[in-house]
Design a protein around this motif. Structure first.
Motif, short mmCIF file in Angstrom:
data_model
loop_
_atom_site.label_atom_id
_atom_site.label_comp_id
_atom_site.label_asym_id
_atom_site.label_seq_id
_atom_site.Cartn_x
_atom_site.Cartn_y
_atom_site.Cartn_z
N ASP A 1 47.87 32.65 48.66
CA ASP A 1 46.68 33.51 48.67
C ASP A 1 46.93 34.80 47.90
O ASP A 1 46.01 35.36 47.30
CB ASP A 1 46.29 33.85 50.12
CG ASP A 1 45.73 32.64 50.86
OD1 ASP A 1 45.35 31.66 50.20
OD2 ASP A 1 45.70 32.68 52.11
N ALA A 2 48.17 35.28 47.93
CA ALA A 2 48.48 36.57 47.30
C ALA A 2 48.55 36.49 45.78
O ALA A 2 48.03 37.38 45.09
CB ALA A 2 49.80 37.12 47.85
N VAL A 3 49.17 35.45 45.24
CA VAL A 3 49.41 35.42 43.78
C VAL A 3 48.84 34.20 43.07
O VAL A 3 48.85 34.14 41.84
CB VAL A 3 50.92 35.51 43.48
CG1 VAL A 3 51.47 36.84 43.94
CG2 VAL A 3 51.68 34.36 44.10
N GLY A 4 48.37 33.22 43.80
CA GLY A 4 47.88 32.00 43.18
C GLY A 4 48.87 30.86 43.33
O GLY A 4 50.08 31.08 43.43
N ALA A 5 48.35 29.64 43.35
CA ALA A 5 49.17 28.46 43.64
C ALA A 5 50.30 28.26 42.64
O ALA A 5 51.46 28.07 43.00
CB ALA A 5 48.27 27.22 43.69
N PHE A 6 49.97 28.29 41.34
CA PHE A 6 50.98 28.00 40.32
C PHE A 6 51.99 29.13 40.17
O PHE A 6 53.17 28.89 39.91
CB PHE A 6 50.30 27.70 38.98
CG PHE A 6 49.53 26.41 38.99
CD1 PHE A 6 50.18 25.19 38.85
CD2 PHE A 6 48.15 26.39 39.14
CE1 PHE A 6 49.48 23.99 38.86
CE2 PHE A 6 47.43 25.21 39.17
CZ PHE A 6 48.10 24.00 39.02
N SER A 7 51.55 30.37 40.35
CA SER A 7 52.47 31.51 40.31
C SER A 7 53.47 31.40 41.46
O SER A 7 54.68 31.60 41.27
CB SER A 7 51.71 32.83 40.41
OG SER A 7 50.84 32.99 39.32
N PHE A 8 52.97 31.10 42.64
CA PHE A 8 53.83 30.99 43.81
C PHE A 8 54.88 29.91 43.61
O PHE A 8 56.08 30.15 43.82
CB PHE A 8 52.97 30.67 45.04
CG PHE A 8 53.76 30.51 46.30
CD1 PHE A 8 54.22 31.63 47.00
CD2 PHE A 8 54.04 29.25 46.81
CE1 PHE A 8 54.95 31.48 48.17
CE2 PHE A 8 54.77 29.10 47.98
CZ PHE A 8 55.22 30.22 48.66
N ASN A 9 54.47 28.74 43.16
CA ASN A 9 55.42 27.65 42.98
C ASN A 9 56.36 27.90 41.80
O ASN A 9 57.55 27.59 41.87
CB ASN A 9 54.68 26.32 42.78
CG ASN A 9 54.28 25.69 44.10
OD1 ASN A 9 54.91 25.95 45.13
ND2 ASN A 9 53.25 24.87 44.09
N GLY A 10 55.82 28.44 40.71
CA GLY A 10 56.66 28.70 39.55
C GLY A 10 57.80 29.64 39.87
O GLY A 10 58.97 29.37 39.57
N ILE A 11 57.48 30.76 40.51
CA ILE A 11 58.50 31.76 40.83
C ILE A 11 59.46 31.24 41.88
O ILE A 11 60.68 31.39 41.78
CB ILE A 11 57.84 33.07 41.29
CG1 ILE A 11 56.99 33.66 40.17
CG2 ILE A 11 58.90 34.09 41.73
CD1 ILE A 11 56.12 34.83 40.58
N ARG A 12 58.94 30.59 42.91
CA ARG A 12 59.83 30.17 44.01
C ARG A 12 60.79 29.07 43.58
O ARG A 12 61.95 29.05 44.00
CB ARG A 12 59.02 29.73 45.22
CG ARG A 12 58.28 28.43 45.10
CD ARG A 12 58.45 27.62 46.39
NE ARG A 12 57.44 26.60 46.53
CZ ARG A 12 57.52 25.62 47.42
NH1 ARG A 12 58.53 25.55 48.23
NH2 ARG A 12 56.59 24.71 47.50
#
Length: 310
Positions: free
Chosen positions: A32-43
């Motif tokens: 919710d904070a950064v977007g689905a793909f941003s969250f997965n990409g960074i993590r």
């Protein structure tokens, strides 16, 4: 593999269940904070980085199994990691999109857990027999899914469909890991898998989470510079990715994929408990009944069956 070894590997997979079950809460907040793909990409990139020192320590202590030495072995490792990474890219992002569309942590956990039924069913295409217990489990799971996902109609919501598609990709990922894991170093395989998944997610992120329709680069950077984004990202990156998926690969090694999948079935239960305790997400009686039926189906489908052969 003897009984003691199987018990140890199953216990390793149970540890992954706990990590992943709690991760549904992190995914709900972080996406919710950064977007689905941003969250997965960074993590996933964080997860890959976390494994680099682990690989060096294991190599130094000579604890690495199937360490690649020849050019051929290194090539096989990268092929294996890339295949697993592609499967995980689709699985994790479909799941994250489903969660971002409003699916509660507990519900997302149970729908994702349907991969446990899909693994032996997909095994049919690999010439693995599917016993009667599997089909009984599928039937009960369909009934449970109706109570969990459908409100008096025969339609699934968009988030439900994304989660089920993600579960299918997770089932494929398990079978891909089963194909490669006995030939390559498990930790290196995990590291490459995360790198491929993270890189692919970051590429898509540029056109989605950072695009004009999402507010552009400035809005994305602002949303990223908050603890609401980084606490879930760090948990998902270090524990869910770096620890959880590595535990899966190490624990799954040598086990029949159907046996491995039942060992991971408690992930859904943990997700419901974590969503209740940490987010205050309460499921209604109808949904709880659906969860119970799906969990029963998962257990029945994975009971030892002589008809299912590896």
């Amino acid at each position: 593999m003897n009984t003691a070894s199987k018990t140890r590997h199953v216990f390793i997979l149970f540890l992954a269940d706990i990590v992943w079950g709690i991760a549904f809460v992190a995914q709900s907040k972080g996406g919710d904070a950064v977007g689905a793909f941003s969250f997965n990409g960074i993590r996933f990139l964080i997860g890959a980085l976390c494994l680099l020192p682990v690989i060096k320590i294991l190599d130094k202590k000579e604890l690495t199994v199937n360490r690649p030495e020849s050019k051929k072995q290194k090539k096989e490792l990268w092929i294996a990691g890339s295949c697993c990474g592609i499967a995980l890219f689709f699985a994790s992002n479909l799941q994250q999109l489903g969660i971002s569309m409003g699916a509660e942590s507990g519900k997302a956990g149970f729908l994702t857990a349907t991969y446990i039924l899909m693994v032996p069913i997909l095994g049919i295409f690999l010439k693995r027999k599917c016993g009667v217990k599997i089909w009984i489990g599928v039937f009960i799971a369909l009934i449970g899914m109706y109570f969990l996902c459908m409100n008096g109609t025969f339609s699934l919501s968009g988030s439900d469909l994304l989660l089920l598609a993600g579960a299918l990709c997770f089932a494929i990922q398990i079978l891909v890991i089963d194909h490669f894991v006995s030939h390559v170093d498990a930790v290196r395989l995990s590291c490459i898998e995360f790198f491929v998944t993270g890189l692919g997610s970051c590429i898509v992120m540029i056109f989605t989470d950072m695009g004009p329709s999402a507010g552009g680069l400035a809005q994305w950077a602002q949303s990223l510079c908050t603890w609401d984004a980084w606490i879930p990202i760090l948990y998902a990156g270090i524990f869910s990715s770096g620890v959880g998926y590595t535990l899966q690969i190490v624990g799954q090694k040598g086990l029949n994929p159907a046996v491995a999948s039942v060992a991971m079935s408690l992930e859904s239960v943990v997700s419901v408990i974590a969503g209740w305790i940490l987010l205050g997400q309460m499921l209604g009686g109808r949904e709880i009944f659906g969860c119970v039926l799906m969990f029963i189906a998962i257990i029945i489908a994975q009971l030892p069956d002589r008809e299912y052969t590896k």
